[in-house]
Design a protein around this motif. Structure first.
Motif: not given
Length: 388
Positions: A205-214
């Protein structure tokens, strides 16, 4: 009336004081050497009362005028910034990683000049409270001094401050009634996903992709949730995650600042941030925690006192040298003092040169007599001696 002649005669003294202070920058509430230097000068001037150790290293000195009257407060900040100086000056900082990059050494010298003049002449009624404050840059020394009761203890009825302004015309005063500087809040977002091999992202569950979107979603608060007439800044300034190219990290940290002038806008930002962070966490299937820290409130000038301060500034700089400025999205903890007492905050132009918080910044000593004259005339005009 231009610069006060007696204060003009102190120009060399103010330059020497300022340049000495420039060599010994101190941070936050720990302005011990600076406070000791200030206290020594104030005792030489013959102030009537000296109150030290407020907000750890802050000082309030009292000068009595002629006859009864109220107390007017004049404030100067004393602290420096945690950065390395690159000016090459002969009086550059002696402490690596600390620098007077915002001109608080100059503010202190200006108030000392005004103090010396006022102690000599005492051409005013009531009292003047000279407020030398630590920890403006961080630590909220203004708030601490207010919490420790200076407004009530010294019965201060109105309060004023000056900040130098690189890029503004030399010797010009710039101010406005109402909000002049913004509230400064901080947000922290911690994301927790599931780490794994970068070649098998479906197992993580990739927090990097989530951070970019957030981070992108947070900007919609500015573009889609606020009235275009309401001033608002949301800046993401840090994203920390990962250790190498072939590992999807477990966690990610996002940090930034929010700048507002209006409490309703501020409350809307908090609400929408909570909704966006929760929604993005659900979208990407990870855990997210938002911590919103309320910082300095807006700096709001009293309308009546601002008119008065502009009149006094016009006496020193001429009417053409006084301008109404736009609100600034930077923040200032003089706001806490203005929440308790009416007053005004003014910018004093120092001409061309590096901006504040820049490693090549230097205070322009030539504006010190102008600022000190403004402080002195402010007291004399606000609290004139009453003939019997």
């Amino acid at each position: 009336m231009p610069v006060v002649n007696r204060i003009a005669d102190m120009s060399d003294d103010m330059t020497a004081w300022r340049r000495h202070l420039h060599t010994i920058p101190e941070l936050g509430l720990e302005c011990h050497q600076t406070a000791a230097f200030v206290a020594e000068r104030l005792r030489e001037f013959g102030v009537d009362e000296m109150h030290e150790g407020i907000a750890r290293t802050g000082i309030v000195a009292i000068i009595n005028g002629r006859g009864q009257g109220p107390t007017i407060g004049l404030r100067a900040d004393m602290d420096a910034l945690p950065m390395t100086e690159e000016t090459g000056l002969e009086y550059a900082s002696k402490h690596e990683g600390r620098m007077h990059a915002c001109g608080h050494d100059g503010h202190t010298a200006m108030l000392l000049g005004a103090a010396k003049y006022l102690a000599e002449t005492r051409n005013f009624s009531g009292r003047v409270a000279l407020i030398f404050q630590p920890a403006e840059e961080f630590g909220g020394g203004g708030e601490v001094m207010v919490q420790e009761g200076i407004m009530d203890t010294f019965d201060i009825s109105q309060v004023y401050a000056i900040h130098n302004s690189p890029g503004k015309d030399f010797g010009s005063f710039n101010t406005r009634p109402g909000p002049i500087m913004a509230a400064a809040d901080t947000f922290h977002i911690h994301l927790t996903g599931r780490g794994g091999h970068a070649a098998r992202p479906h197992d993580s569950i990739d927090p990097v992709v989530a951070a970019c979107s957030m981070v992108q979603a947070l900007q919609t608060i500015v573009s889609r949730n606020r009235n275009p007439l309401d001033q608002l800044v949301i800046s993401t300034t840090q994203i920390h995650t990962g250790t190498t190219d072939n590992v999807i990290p477990e966690t990610c940290y996002i940090n930034g600042t929010v700048r507002t002038f209006d409490k309703e806008v501020q409350a809307m930002v908090v609400r929408r941030m909570e909704e966006i962070v929760a929604g993005q966490a659900a979208t990407f299937g990870l855990e997210a925690e938002l911590k919103f820290e309320f910082g300095y409130p807006p700096t709001v000038n009293d309308a009546e006192k601002t008119v008065f301060a502009r009149e006094v500034a016009g006496e020193v700089a001429g009417e053409a040298g006084v301008h109404e400025t736009d609100p600034v999205m930077g923040a200032e903890d003089f706001s806490y003092m203005l929440e308790k007492r009416p007053g005004a905050y003014l910018m004093l132009g120092q001409g061309d040169g590096a901006g504040v918080h820049h490693p090549k910044y230097n205070f322009n000593d030539d504006i010190a007599p102008i600022g000190a004259s403004f402080f002195a005339r402010l007291v004399e005009r606000a609290q004139p001696v009453v003939s019997s």
